[in-house]
Design an enzyme around this catalytic site. Structure first.
Site, PDB file in Angstrom:
ATOM      1  N   ARG A  55      13.818  69.621 -14.810  1.00  0.00           N
ATOM      2  CA  ARG A  55      13.633  68.204 -14.501  1.00  0.00           C
ATOM      3  C   ARG A  55      14.284  67.841 -13.174  1.00  0.00           C
ATOM      4  O   ARG A  55      13.882  66.894 -12.496  1.00  0.00           O
ATOM      5  CB  ARG A  55      14.208  67.337 -15.636  1.00  0.00           C
ATOM      6  CG  ARG A  55      14.065  65.841 -15.377  1.00  0.00           C
ATOM      7  CD  ARG A  55      14.267  65.011 -16.641  1.00  0.00           C
ATOM      8  NE  ARG A  55      15.467  65.365 -17.362  1.00  0.00           N
ATOM      9  CZ  ARG A  55      16.695  64.928 -17.061  1.00  0.00           C
ATOM     10  NH1 ARG A  55      16.892  64.149 -16.022  1.00  0.00           N
ATOM     11  NH2 ARG A  55      17.724  65.297 -17.798  1.00  0.00           N
ATOM     12  N   TYR A 108      -4.540  50.633  -4.264  1.00  0.00           N
ATOM     13  CA  TYR A 108      -5.033  51.301  -5.468  1.00  0.00           C
ATOM     14  C   TYR A 108      -4.739  50.415  -6.685  1.00  0.00           C
ATOM     15  O   TYR A 108      -3.682  49.779  -6.777  1.00  0.00           O
ATOM     16  CB  TYR A 108      -4.364  52.665  -5.594  1.00  0.00           C
ATOM     17  CG  TYR A 108      -4.620  53.383  -6.881  1.00  0.00           C
ATOM     18  CD1 TYR A 108      -5.904  53.747  -7.259  1.00  0.00           C
ATOM     19  CD2 TYR A 108      -3.575  53.693  -7.739  1.00  0.00           C
ATOM     20  CE1 TYR A 108      -6.147  54.402  -8.454  1.00  0.00           C
ATOM     21  CE2 TYR A 108      -3.802  54.354  -8.934  1.00  0.00           C
ATOM     22  CZ  TYR A 108      -5.088  54.701  -9.288  1.00  0.00           C
ATOM     23  OH  TYR A 108      -5.318  55.349 -10.472  1.00  0.00           O
ATOM     24  N   ASP A 180       1.037  54.621   1.816  1.00  0.00           N
ATOM     25  CA  ASP A 180       0.320  55.525   0.926  1.00  0.00           C
ATOM     26  C   ASP A 180      -0.766  56.189   1.767  1.00  0.00           C
ATOM     27  O   ASP A 180      -1.753  55.560   2.140  1.00  0.00           O
ATOM     28  CB  ASP A 180      -0.293  54.739  -0.235  1.00  0.00           C
ATOM     29  CG  ASP A 180      -0.968  55.633  -1.269  1.00  0.00           C
ATOM     30  OD1 ASP A 180      -1.405  56.741  -0.895  1.00  0.00           O
ATOM     31  OD2 ASP A 180      -1.085  55.226  -2.434  1.00  0.00           O
ATOM     32  N   LYS A 205      -5.430  64.235  -5.296  1.00  0.00           N
ATOM     33  CA  LYS A 205      -6.690  63.981  -4.601  1.00  0.00           C
ATOM     34  C   LYS A 205      -6.973  65.079  -3.563  1.00  0.00           C
ATOM     35  O   LYS A 205      -7.071  66.250  -3.911  1.00  0.00           O
ATOM     36  CB  LYS A 205      -6.654  62.593  -3.973  1.00  0.00           C
ATOM     37  CG  LYS A 205      -6.262  61.481  -4.948  1.00  0.00           C
ATOM     38  CD  LYS A 205      -7.158  61.396  -6.154  1.00  0.00           C
ATOM     39  CE  LYS A 205      -6.976  60.127  -6.961  1.00  0.00           C
ATOM     40  NZ  LYS A 205      -5.645  59.901  -7.511  1.00  0.00           N
TER      41      LYS A 205
END
Length: 393
Positions: A55, A108, A180, A205
């Protein structure tokens, strides 16, 4: 028959080799064994490099982060479990109660939801502004404004932000500029070179490019900001899968080739769509009829990207006929795959908006967004000719 119990309950050491693997190994281990407490202290205090608990970091994530760092001109970037995890790590890891955050009004969909619904619950005020108007951004800044989140090319109407003006305003007023860069990618635009403070990607993406890995990336220019983002991501468990990191690394090796081919296809497709009967409008940044054509040329040069949006006449009924009439075009709310995908914002990314709010953005029931892939261009043009004909058949 006897069994050596050590082979069942003890880990077998990794085989030593004088040569190294050419392909990156996948390391799924959750935990890493240290020699002693002093060695563990040395790791956590930064005197040695190592891993303790996945983690907090693992090799596959670090390999991928360093590759994207190289593309973006960054150092110490962080891989997260998704693109939205990267957005959340920035908004929630940096901002505090009483802060004010600005966002582009065509971000988005999930970024918009987080800003509208989640930040206010935590005492963080927000305003959405038109990113094509730097004066509007300047007018919205308050003394408590902490950051501005913007996409260079908006989703789904492909408007081009006034990045030069916004960067200048944010620098003058002491506001963090968060970009972004998922749509444009570092192949089309490098935010750090233009004054950005933090860069975000949905690696899912174009960077990964095969619709088989869900990941995000975030890098900050200021090491203290990056540390705050990293700590928040670790604490809230935004851990990326080693397997997804390995898949994304593999995809990234072909990224420049895929991007260039998809971009060339997109430019051809945009021109083709504009000539088909029943197509009301086509949006592509480098086309002369794009509303931000001059800014796109100044900001992006001839890099129009791989996204095309268009509107067909006939509303929802025509939209249904279009998607059913061309099943070879994947109708899916995603982007960046090697294959072309078709998205209908009114029924997917922007379904949460009222019809009036969608109309104000120019998103009608006949509006589509295309993530153009790397297919043979003649095949792609034929597919869309068939789809548009079906819409009006």
């Amino acid at each position: 028959m006897t069994t050596d119990r050590k082979t069942l309950v003890r880990r077998t050491p990794w085989p030593h080799s004088a040569s190294r693997p050419v392909g990156t190994p996948i390391q799924p281990s959750v935990v890493y064994a240290a020699a002693d407490p002093d060695a563990l202290d040395a790791q956590y205090e930064g005197r040695t490099q190592g891993y303790a608990y996945a983690r907090e970091g693992h090799p596959n994530a670090d390999v991928l982060a360093s590759m994207i760092d190289g593309l973006e001109g960054a150092e110490g970037g962080l891989i997260t479990g998704s693109g939205m995890a990267a957005v959340a790590a920035v908004l929630l890891g940096v901002c505090r109660t009483g802060d004010h955050v600005l966002g582009g009004d065509q971000l988005y969909g999930r970024s918009l939801r987080m800003m509208r619904e989640d930040l206010p619950r935590m005492g963080i005020a927000i305003d959405l502004v038109d990113p094509t108007d730097a004066a509007a951004v300047a007018a919205a800044i308050r003394p408590e404004t902490r950051m501005m989140l913007v996409e260079v090319v908006s989703n789904p109407t492909l408007r081009v932000a006034d990045m030069e003006g916004i960067a200048r305003v944010c620098a003058d007023r002491g506001v963090l500029l968060v970009v972004d860069n998922t749509f444009t990618t570092p192949r089309g635009y490098r935010p750090f070179d233009q004054g950005a403070d933090i860069v975000i990607h949905s690696v899912t993406k174009l960077l990964a490019g095969h619709s088989d890995a869900t990941l995000g990336y975030v890098a900050a220019r200021d090491p203290e900001l990056q540390a705050a983002i990293r700590v928040f991501a670790i604490t809230t468990g935004m851990t990326p899968s080693p397997f997804d990191c390995w898949l994304a690394e593999r995809g990234l090796y072909s990224f420049p080739l895929r991007y260039d081919r998809a971009e060339a296809n997109a430019a051809r497709l945009a021109d083709h769509l504009a000539g088909l009967p029943g197509v009301r409008r086509v949006l592509y940044p480098t086309r002369p009829d794009h509303p931000d054509h001059n800014r796109a040329r100044a900001l992006l040069g001839d890099r129009g990207g791989h996204m095309v949006s268009f509107e067909v006449e006939g509303g929802r009924a025509a939209a249904n006929r279009l998607t059913r009439g061309a099943p070879q075009l994947a109708f899916a709310p995603t982007l960046g795959d090697v294959g072309t995908t078709l998205s209908h914002p009114p029924s997917s990314s922007h379904r949460g908006l009222t019809p009036e709010a969608r109309a104000a953005l120019g998103i009608t029931e006949g509006f589509f967004r295309v993530s153009v892939g790397v297919e043979e261009i003649d095949l792609l043009l034929a597919d869309f000719t068939e789809a548009i004909a079906a819409a009006h058949g």
